[in-house]
Design a protein around this motif. Structure first.
Motif, PDB file in Angstrom:
ATOM      1  N   TYR A 117       0.820  -1.219   0.000  1.00 45.83           N
ATOM      2  CA  TYR A 117       0.000   0.000   0.000  1.00 45.83           C
ATOM      3  C   TYR A 117       0.849   1.261   0.000  1.00 45.83           C
ATOM      4  CZ  TYR A 117       0.917   0.238   5.050  1.00 45.83           C
ATOM      5  OH  TYR A 117       1.520   0.317   6.290  1.00 45.83           O
ATOM      6  N   ALA A 118       2.133   1.144   0.350  1.00 50.92           N
ATOM      7  CA  ALA A 118       3.011   2.318   0.407  1.00 50.92           C
ATOM      8  C   ALA A 118       4.459   1.863   0.438  1.00 50.92           C
ATOM      9  CB  ALA A 118       2.707   3.170   1.640  1.00 50.92           C
ATOM     10  N   ARG A 135      -6.913   0.825  -2.284  1.00 54.09           N
ATOM     11  CA  ARG A 135      -6.463   0.766  -3.680  1.00 54.09           C
ATOM     12  C   ARG A 135      -7.029   1.906  -4.520  1.00 54.09           C
ATOM     13  NH1 ARG A 135      -4.343  -4.183  -5.501  1.00 54.09           N
ATOM     14  NH2 ARG A 135      -4.620  -5.985  -4.150  1.00 54.09           N
ATOM     15  N   ALA A 145      -8.105   5.574  -6.061  1.00 54.50           N
ATOM     16  CA  ALA A 145      -7.259   6.708  -6.443  1.00 54.50           C
ATOM     17  C   ALA A 145      -7.178   7.764  -5.347  1.00 54.50           C
ATOM     18  CB  ALA A 145      -7.786   7.320  -7.744  1.00 54.50           C
ATOM     19  N   ARG A 152      -4.850   6.596  -2.576  1.00 56.26           N
ATOM     20  CA  ARG A 152      -3.468   6.572  -3.062  1.00 56.26           C
ATOM     21  C   ARG A 152      -2.890   7.986  -3.169  1.00 56.26           C
ATOM     22  NH1 ARG A 152      -1.314   2.173  -5.568  1.00 56.26           N
ATOM     23  NH2 ARG A 152      -0.523   3.333  -7.368  1.00 56.26           N
ATOM     24  N   ILE A 204      -2.016   9.071   0.337  1.00 55.99           N
ATOM     25  CA  ILE A 204      -0.798   8.391   0.784  1.00 55.99           C
ATOM     26  C   ILE A 204       0.439   9.051   0.172  1.00 55.99           C
ATOM     27  CG2 ILE A 204       0.479   6.214   0.658  1.00 55.99           C
ATOM     28  CD1 ILE A 204      -2.290   4.789   0.816  1.00 55.99           C
ATOM     29  N   ALA A 205       0.367   9.346  -1.119  1.00 54.89           N
ATOM     30  CA  ALA A 205       1.491  10.007  -1.789  1.00 54.89           C
ATOM     31  C   ALA A 205       1.739  11.394  -1.204  1.00 54.89           C
ATOM     32  CB  ALA A 205       1.221  10.103  -3.285  1.00 54.89           C
ATOM     33  N   LEU A 264       4.425   4.973  -4.298  1.00 52.89           N
ATOM     34  CA  LEU A 264       3.341   4.018  -4.504  1.00 52.89           C
ATOM     35  C   LEU A 264       3.803   2.872  -5.394  1.00 52.89           C
ATOM     36  CD1 LEU A 264       0.417   6.528  -5.134  1.00 52.89           C
ATOM     37  CD2 LEU A 264       0.976   5.337  -2.989  1.00 52.89           C
TER      38      LEU A 264
END
Length: 253
Positions: free
Chosen positions: A101-102, A236, A238, A241, A244-245, A251
């Motif tokens: 996931y990261a 998962r 968008a 994600r 997270i970024a 990623l």
């Protein structure tokens, strides 16, 4: 015949009952470096699905021990790939519901602007007394920090100055509260989406430590829980994600 008002009340009650029937709770163990982004993900997840999430934060090694001892977690968001792999091999988790996931970023950090230079040369200096790291036996970020010290040839010089926390969260607290001038922490602890990193830091080059691939895995207790499966899918998506970024993670594809 029921009045129109009574029919309206009955319809509302049925709607609430239907939503409640679909909503569920999920218990999630999460590595300390991911506590901040996970709190935001949970907020968005609950708003979108109605499912509620109970988080337990700690070092990956300690969370592993709790899971093996029977702790009622249904998902693990680890700070490495090795621990989820081990849980699968030991029958505590499902291989089919595991993914990265990261990918973590290790930084040398101080809350004091200007203390940490862009190349980490401060480690070789004498203007500090304490360096905080996570326990390398329990926390992948702690193991990464020791790899950096070995790479720089500083283990013997720095060893008397090390302050060790059970998790990367505790290592961060040592620095944030002034109990250590410097600390190896996760970039996600000092950076948030749309905000510059606080204090001063050195982004440790990837060549200095093994890649920190952070895997999530569905534990045996969560196999029949729709909320656990929904959260896996949500990670998962968008939007998750992108969040997270924004905390400085890379990623995986």
């Amino acid at each position: 015949m029921p009045s129109r008002r009574a029919l309206l009340v009955m319809s509302c009650l049925l709607l609430v009952a239907a939503v409640s029937a679909r909503a569920a709770d999920v218990r999630v163990a999460v590595a300390a470096n991911f506590a901040r982004p996970m709190a935001q993900i949970v907020e968005r997840f609950t708003a979108a699905t109605g499912h509620t999430v109970a988080l337990s934060v700690g070092s990956t090694g300690r969370l592993y021990s709790q899971i093996v001892a029977g702790a009622p977690f249904e998902l693990l968001l680890a700070a490495d790939a090795k621990t989820p792999e081990r849980l699968v091999a030991e029958g505590h988790a499902q291989a089919a519901h595991r993914f990265t996931y990261a990918i973590g970023q290790l930084v040398l950090w101080s809350p004091d602007p200007g203390r940490v230079d862009a190349d980490g040369r401060v480690l070789s200096g004498t203007g500090w007394q304490r360096l905080a790291i996570a326990n390398p036996k329990l926390a992948p970020y702690g193991a990464a920090a020791m790899a950096v010290l070995h790479k720089r040839g500083l283990v013997a010089q720095v060893a008397p100055k090390l302050v060790t926390g059970d998790s990367i969260g505790q290592a961060f607290q040592f620095v944030a509260t002034g109990n250590a001038e410097l600390g190896f922490v996760a970039l996600s602890q000092v950076q948030a989406p749309g905000q510059p990193a606080s204090g001063s830091l050195w982004r440790v080059p990837q060549a200095y430590y093994p890649e920190i691939r952070q895997d999530v895995v569905l534990l045996r207790r969560g196999q029949a829980n729709p909320a656990a499966h929904a959260l896996l899918q949500f990670l998962r998506d968008a939007d998750a994600r992108a969040l997270i970024a924004g905390y400085g993670y890379a990623l995986a594809d």
